[in-house]
Enzyme design. Structure first.
Site, PDB file in Angstrom:
ATOM      1  CD  GLU A 278      -7.719   7.348   6.372  1.00  0.00           C
ATOM      2  OE1 GLU A 278      -7.882   6.336   5.639  1.00  0.00           O
ATOM      3  OE2 GLU A 278      -8.007   7.318   7.430  1.00  0.00           O
TER       4      GLU A 278
ATOM      5  CD  GLU B 271      -1.168   3.501  11.851  1.00  0.00           C
ATOM      6  OE1 GLU B 271      -2.182   3.573  12.901  1.00  0.00           O
ATOM      7  OE2 GLU B 271      -1.354   4.043  10.647  1.00  0.00           O
TER       8      GLU B 271
ATOM      9  CE  LYS C 110      -5.534   0.971  10.650  1.00  0.00           C
ATOM     10  NZ  LYS C 110      -5.899   2.023   9.746  1.00  0.00           N
TER      11      LYS C 110
ATOM     12  CD  GLU D 180      -6.833  -1.856   6.563  1.00  0.00           C
ATOM     13  OE1 GLU D 180      -6.576  -0.947   7.087  1.00  0.00           O
ATOM     14  OE2 GLU D 180      -7.574  -1.916   5.626  1.00  0.00           O
TER      15      GLU D 180
END
Ligand SMILES: *[C@@H]1O[C@H](CO)[C@@H](O)[C@H](O)[C@H]1NC(C)=O
Ligand SMILES: *[C@@H]1O[C@H](CO)[C@@H](O)[C@H](O)[C@H]1NC(C)=O
Length: 345
Positions: free
Chosen positions: A268, A316, A319, A325
């Site tokens: 990542e 997302e 998150k 995030e």
């Protein structure tokens, strides 16, 4: 006689040239595939497109590698025949059961891997994501890896785990990189397993978080790969970006615990487009496009292709807790690209 001989010689020469040309084309083709970056397909959201459409979006954008975090059967079904190379994760909470129970590991492998062979191109199974040395699951990571490897019984699918960089106790300068005292009892036996089995170690590497935790000492250009000059000199290694310095610190740490031959895959890396300090679309676009180019050249210590996975495919919305995030997507949930990245290869 002589002329016939001459003709035959010419024919075989032409055949050899043709063969060489063909080999060259094949080499270029596989080389291009081998150098593409992957993209993490995180699914902590309630507004993402159907999984089959996501696979099509990967293909339409030439993204040939994917990381998924858990064995989702719908995702795996959608991947059948796609030719996308896959990293598949084992849930952190499953490590204990898979470690203590060889039959459970067999079941896991049967249900999530063998049921999809050969239609899905599994390359790596990662047990746990960012499990820390003091986590309750930590003692189970290595035995779970061993049980899964025994069940797989294949040299083509390697078994490993994903670490976060806080396992390093020191990382500056990169040659000073070493695992922290608390991490060594956890990571050293894992490194030994990886060295024996020829598997890589996966690491999540985020210059963004290093930068925001120390904006006084870290120049934004160093974090974004845009520094005009060398920022850190370490012996004869010269660093113009924090990403390479971090990865090399991990390589140096591995060398110190018998892992000189263990390679690193960046499982990542990314930069948020909104929600916090330096989180802008422009910075994120700069980061991702430079990260893609960097994967071709690797780091000063290992100047070779560095397999890298961008985080993440989509924003997302479930998150958190930090707003950043929720803003790591390369695409919006409606499949529109957030950035104009020229290519993923
Ligand atoms: C190397 O790391 C150690 C431990 O973090 C630190 O005390 C030392 O100052 C570092 N060396 C250099 C040259 O920065
Ligand atoms: C960061 O780097 C840029 C470009 O080299 C430079 O202009 C700027 O002064 C640097 N900032 C700091 C805080 O060092």
């Amino acid at each position: 006689m002589a002329s016939i001989f001459e003709t035959r010689k010419k024919t075989s020469m032409a055949a050899i040239l043709l063969l060489l040309g063909l080999l060259f084309v094949i080499w270029v083709y596989f080389d291009a595939a081998a150098r593409s970056v992957g993209v993490c397909y995180g699914q902590i959201a309630n507004d993402l497109p159907p999984r089959a459409e996501v696979i099509d979006l990967y293909k339409a954008n030439g993204i040939e590698r994917m990381r998924i975090y858990n064995p989702n059967s719908e995702t795996l079904e959608a991947l059948r025949g796609s030719n996308i190379e896959l990293i598949i994760g084992v849930y952190n909470d499953d490590a204990q059961n898979l470690a203590n129970n060889a039959a459970a590991a067999n079941d896991w492998v049967q249900t999530n891997i063998k049921a999809y062979l050969p239609d899905v191109k599994f390359r790596y199974i990662t047990v746990g994501n960012e499990i820390k040395p003091n986590d309750p699951m930590a003692p189970y990571v290595l035995p779970a890896m061993q049980n899964i490897r025994a069940s797989i019984a294949s040299e083509e699918i390697k078994v490993s785990t994903v670490i976060e960089m806080s396992l390093l106790g020191s990382s500056f300068p990169p040659s000073n990189g070493s695992f922290s005292d608390v991490a060594t009892s956890y990571i050293n036996p894992i490194v030994a397993f990886l060295a024996t089995t020829g598997a890589p170690l996966f690491a999540n590497v985020y210059p963004y978080f290093s930068y925001i935790s120390n904006t006084k000492d870290i120049n934004l250009t160093y974090a974004l790969f845009t520094s005009p000059g060398v920022v850190v000199r370490d012996g004869n290694l010269e660093y113009k970006n924090l990403f390479a310095a971090s990865v090399d610190a991990l390589y140096f740490a591995l060398e110190k615990v018998g892992g000189a031959d263990v390679s690193v895959i960046v499982s990542e890396s990314g930069w948020p487009s909104a929600g916090g300090v330096a989180a802008t679309v422009e910075n994120a676009r700069t980061y991702y496009s430079n990260l893609i180019s960097n994967s071709k050249n690797g780091t000063p210590k290992r100047p070779e292709y560095l397999e890298t996975y961008l985080f993440a495919m989509f924003d997302e919305n479930q998150k958190g807790p930090e707003e950043t995030e929720r803003n790591f997507g390369l695409f919006f949930p409606n499949k529109q690209p957030k950035y104009q990245l020229t290519s993923f290869a």
